[in-house]
Design a protein around this motif. Structure first.
Motif, PDB file in Angstrom:
ATOM      1  N   MET A   1       0.963  -1.278   0.055  1.00  0.00           N
ATOM      2  CA  MET A   1      -0.138  -0.073  -0.065  1.00  0.00           C
ATOM      3  C   MET A   1       0.731   1.252   0.012  1.00  0.00           C
ATOM      4  SD  MET A   1      -3.334   0.766   2.133  1.00  0.00           S
ATOM      5  CE  MET A   1      -4.524   1.171   1.103  1.00  0.00           C
ATOM      6  N   SER A   2       0.571   2.307  -0.723  1.00  0.00           N
ATOM      7  CA  SER A   2       1.241   3.410  -1.016  1.00  0.00           C
ATOM      8  C   SER A   2       0.918   4.474  -0.080  1.00  0.00           C
ATOM      9  CB  SER A   2       1.482   3.916  -2.401  1.00  0.00           C
ATOM     10  OG  SER A   2       0.023   4.320  -2.498  1.00  0.00           O
ATOM     11  N   ASN A   3       1.938   5.455   0.393  1.00  0.00           N
ATOM     12  CA  ASN A   3       1.470   6.375   1.311  1.00  0.00           C
ATOM     13  C   ASN A   3       1.509   7.778   0.927  1.00  0.00           C
ATOM     14  OD1 ASN A   3       1.106   4.565   3.483  1.00  0.00           O
ATOM     15  ND2 ASN A   3       3.351   4.566   4.029  1.00  0.00           N
ATOM     16  N   TYR A   4       1.401   7.943  -0.628  1.00  0.00           N
ATOM     17  CA  TYR A   4       1.378   9.302  -1.193  1.00  0.00           C
ATOM     18  C   TYR A   4       0.173   9.902  -1.554  1.00  0.00           C
ATOM     19  CZ  TYR A   4       0.684   6.972  -5.756  1.00  0.00           C
ATOM     20  OH  TYR A   4       0.076   6.467  -6.687  1.00  0.00           O
ATOM     21  N   LYS A   5       0.025  11.044  -1.505  1.00  0.00           N
ATOM     22  CA  LYS A   5      -1.243  11.712  -1.752  1.00  0.00           C
ATOM     23  C   LYS A   5      -1.393  11.706  -3.400  1.00  0.00           C
ATOM     24  CE  LYS A   5      -1.024  14.711   2.226  1.00  0.00           C
ATOM     25  NZ  LYS A   5      -1.054  16.143   2.942  1.00  0.00           N
ATOM     26  N   LYS A   6      -2.522  11.907  -3.710  1.00  0.00           N
ATOM     27  CA  LYS A   6      -2.926  12.053  -5.000  1.00  0.00           C
ATOM     28  C   LYS A   6      -3.772  13.456  -5.160  1.00  0.00           C
ATOM     29  CE  LYS A   6      -5.063  10.298  -9.200  1.00  0.00           C
ATOM     30  NZ  LYS A   6      -5.621   8.913  -9.736  1.00  0.00           N
ATOM     31  N   LEU A   7      -3.083  14.234  -6.068  1.00  0.00           N
ATOM     32  CA  LEU A   7      -3.865  15.515  -6.435  1.00  0.00           C
ATOM     33  C   LEU A   7      -5.008  15.156  -7.148  1.00  0.00           C
ATOM     34  CD1 LEU A   7      -3.794  18.736  -6.019  1.00  0.00           C
ATOM     35  CD2 LEU A   7      -2.109  18.709  -8.078  1.00  0.00           C
ATOM     36  N   LYS A   8      -6.336  15.760  -6.528  1.00  0.00           N
ATOM     37  CA  LYS A   8      -7.483  15.436  -7.383  1.00  0.00           C
ATOM     38  C   LYS A   8      -8.530  16.733  -6.822  1.00  0.00           C
ATOM     39  CE  LYS A   8      -8.617  12.401  -4.026  1.00  0.00           C
ATOM     40  NZ  LYS A   8      -8.871  10.919  -3.393  1.00  0.00           N
ATOM     41  N   ARG A   9      -9.541  16.786  -7.519  1.00  0.00           N
ATOM     42  CA  ARG A   9     -10.443  17.777  -7.100  1.00  0.00           C
ATOM     43  C   ARG A   9     -11.335  17.291  -5.817  1.00  0.00           C
ATOM     44  NH1 ARG A   9     -14.404  18.874 -11.908  1.00  0.00           N
ATOM     45  NH2 ARG A   9     -13.554  16.589 -12.493  1.00  0.00           N
ATOM     46  N   SER A  10     -11.728  18.282  -5.007  1.00  0.00           N
ATOM     47  CA  SER A  10     -12.384  17.889  -3.681  1.00  0.00           C
ATOM     48  C   SER A  10     -13.829  17.377  -3.980  1.00  0.00           C
ATOM     49  CB  SER A  10     -12.399  19.042  -2.607  1.00  0.00           C
ATOM     50  OG  SER A  10     -12.805  18.742  -1.339  1.00  0.00           O
ATOM     51  N   SER A  11     -14.132  16.409  -3.349  1.00  0.00           N
ATOM     52  CA  SER A  11     -15.655  16.116  -3.083  1.00  0.00           C
ATOM     53  C   SER A  11     -16.457  16.835  -2.083  1.00  0.00           C
ATOM     54  CB  SER A  11     -15.742  14.576  -3.194  1.00  0.00           C
ATOM     55  OG  SER A  11     -15.136  14.173  -1.971  1.00  0.00           O
ATOM     56  N   THR A  12     -15.620  17.174  -0.980  1.00  0.00           N
ATOM     57  CA  THR A  12     -16.345  17.608  -0.024  1.00  0.00           C
ATOM     58  C   THR A  12     -16.359  19.344   0.108  1.00  0.00           C
ATOM     59  OG1 THR A  12     -14.576  17.437   1.223  1.00  0.00           O
ATOM     60  CG2 THR A  12     -16.029  15.646   1.374  1.00  0.00           C
ATOM     61  N   ASP A  13     -15.241  19.885  -0.237  1.00  0.00           N
ATOM     62  CA  ASP A  13     -14.867  21.432  -0.036  1.00  0.00           C
ATOM     63  C   ASP A  13     -15.074  21.770  -1.623  1.00  0.00           C
ATOM     64  OD1 ASP A  13     -14.536  23.628   0.815  1.00  0.00           O
ATOM     65  OD2 ASP A  13     -12.556  23.409   1.637  1.00  0.00           O
ATOM     66  N   VAL A  14     -16.391  21.838  -2.201  1.00  0.00           N
ATOM     67  CA  VAL A  14     -16.529  22.435  -3.598  1.00  0.00           C
ATOM     68  C   VAL A  14     -17.311  23.778  -3.465  1.00  0.00           C
ATOM     69  CG1 VAL A  14     -17.489  21.737  -5.919  1.00  0.00           C
ATOM     70  CG2 VAL A  14     -16.568  20.018  -4.351  1.00  0.00           C
ATOM     71  N   GLY A  18     -14.111  22.526  -7.126  1.00  0.00           N
ATOM     72  CA  GLY A  18     -13.503  21.733  -6.232  1.00  0.00           C
ATOM     73  C   GLY A  18     -11.906  21.632  -6.499  1.00  0.00           C
ATOM     74  N   VAL A  19     -11.442  22.536  -7.303  1.00  0.00           N
ATOM     75  CA  VAL A  19     -10.087  22.778  -7.701  1.00  0.00           C
ATOM     76  C   VAL A  19      -9.158  23.177  -6.197  1.00  0.00           C
ATOM     77  CG1 VAL A  19      -8.239  23.978  -9.071  1.00  0.00           C
ATOM     78  CG2 VAL A  19     -10.281  23.047 -10.027  1.00  0.00           C
ATOM     79  N   CYS A  20      -9.619  24.446  -5.950  1.00  0.00           N
ATOM     80  CA  CYS A  20      -8.733  24.961  -4.588  1.00  0.00           C
ATOM     81  C   CYS A  20      -9.105  24.030  -3.597  1.00  0.00           C
ATOM     82  CB  CYS A  20      -9.542  26.447  -4.437  1.00  0.00           C
ATOM     83  SG  CYS A  20      -9.033  27.579  -5.611  1.00  0.00           S
ATOM     84  N   GLY A  21     -10.029  23.417  -3.302  1.00  0.00           N
ATOM     85  CA  GLY A  21     -10.447  22.433  -2.188  1.00  0.00           C
ATOM     86  C   GLY A  21      -9.471  21.163  -2.370  1.00  0.00           C
ATOM     87  N   GLY A  22      -9.251  20.872  -3.757  1.00  0.00           N
ATOM     88  CA  GLY A  22      -8.420  19.690  -3.853  1.00  0.00           C
ATOM     89  C   GLY A  22      -7.007  20.218  -3.401  1.00  0.00           C
ATOM     90  N   ILE A  23      -6.604  21.406  -3.925  1.00  0.00           N
ATOM     91  CA  ILE A  23      -5.096  21.896  -3.614  1.00  0.00           C
ATOM     92  C   ILE A  23      -4.863  21.832  -2.262  1.00  0.00           C
ATOM     93  CG2 ILE A  23      -3.463  23.742  -3.919  1.00  0.00           C
ATOM     94  CD1 ILE A  23      -4.933  24.085  -6.711  1.00  0.00           C
ATOM     95  N   ALA A  24      -5.876  22.311  -1.566  1.00  0.00           N
ATOM     96  CA  ALA A  24      -5.822  22.455  -0.002  1.00  0.00           C
ATOM     97  C   ALA A  24      -5.786  21.243   0.687  1.00  0.00           C
ATOM     98  CB  ALA A  24      -7.082  23.162   0.405  1.00  0.00           C
ATOM     99  N   ILE A  60      -7.969  19.184 -16.100  1.00  0.00           N
ATOM    100  CA  ILE A  60      -6.833  18.206 -15.818  1.00  0.00           C
ATOM    101  C   ILE A  60      -6.894  17.328 -14.678  1.00  0.00           C
ATOM    102  CG2 ILE A  60      -4.347  18.310 -15.627  1.00  0.00           C
ATOM    103  CD1 ILE A  60      -4.208  20.373 -17.415  1.00  0.00           C
ATOM    104  N   MET A  61      -7.353  17.894 -13.484  1.00  0.00           N
ATOM    105  CA  MET A  61      -7.193  17.096 -12.208  1.00  0.00           C
ATOM    106  C   MET A  61      -8.451  16.192 -12.291  1.00  0.00           C
ATOM    107  SD  MET A  61      -6.723  20.396  -9.474  1.00  0.00           S
ATOM    108  CE  MET A  61      -7.184  19.341  -8.048  1.00  0.00           C
ATOM    109  N   PRO A  62      -8.180  15.073 -11.833  1.00  0.00           N
ATOM    110  CA  PRO A  62      -9.162  13.985 -11.787  1.00  0.00           C
ATOM    111  C   PRO A  62     -10.252  14.214 -10.778  1.00  0.00           C
ATOM    112  CG  PRO A  62      -7.219  13.085 -10.824  1.00  0.00           C
ATOM    113  CD  PRO A  62      -6.740  14.573 -11.386  1.00  0.00           C
ATOM    114  N   LYS A  63     -11.378  13.666 -11.246  1.00  0.00           N
ATOM    115  CA  LYS A  63     -12.642  14.000 -10.254  1.00  0.00           C
ATOM    116  C   LYS A  63     -12.353  13.266  -8.800  1.00  0.00           C
ATOM    117  CE  LYS A  63     -17.227  14.814 -11.349  1.00  0.00           C
ATOM    118  NZ  LYS A  63     -18.335  14.319 -12.216  1.00  0.00           N
TER     119      LYS A  63
END
Length: 64
Positions: A1-14, A18-24, A60-63
């Motif tokens: 199992m990998s421990n890295y984060k993936k940059l994606k759009r946020s589903s909760t902070d939209v 959801g771009v800014c939420g995903g970056i945050a 570009i950012m995955p959903k």
């Protein structure tokens, strides 16, 4: 199992896409801080490049 984060759009902070939420979530910072920084940088660059960058990231950012 990998421990890295993936940059994606946020589903909760939209607000728009959801771009800014995903970056945050990726950088583990407050989404309001990311949004304020984005607005200040956009205004400083005559707004058009900031809007274009946001739209490109939205495509570009995955959903979620």
């Amino acid at each position: 199992m990998s421990n890295y984060k993936k940059l994606k759009r946020s589903s909760t902070d939209v607000w728009i896409g959801g771009v800014c939420g995903g970056i945050a979530e990726y950088f583990d910072v407050d989404p309001t801080l990311v949004r304020i920084t984005y607005v200040v940088l956009s205004i400083g660059s005559a707004a058009f490049p900031g809007i274009l960058v946001y739209l490109l990231l939205w495509l570009i950012m995955p959903k979620y």
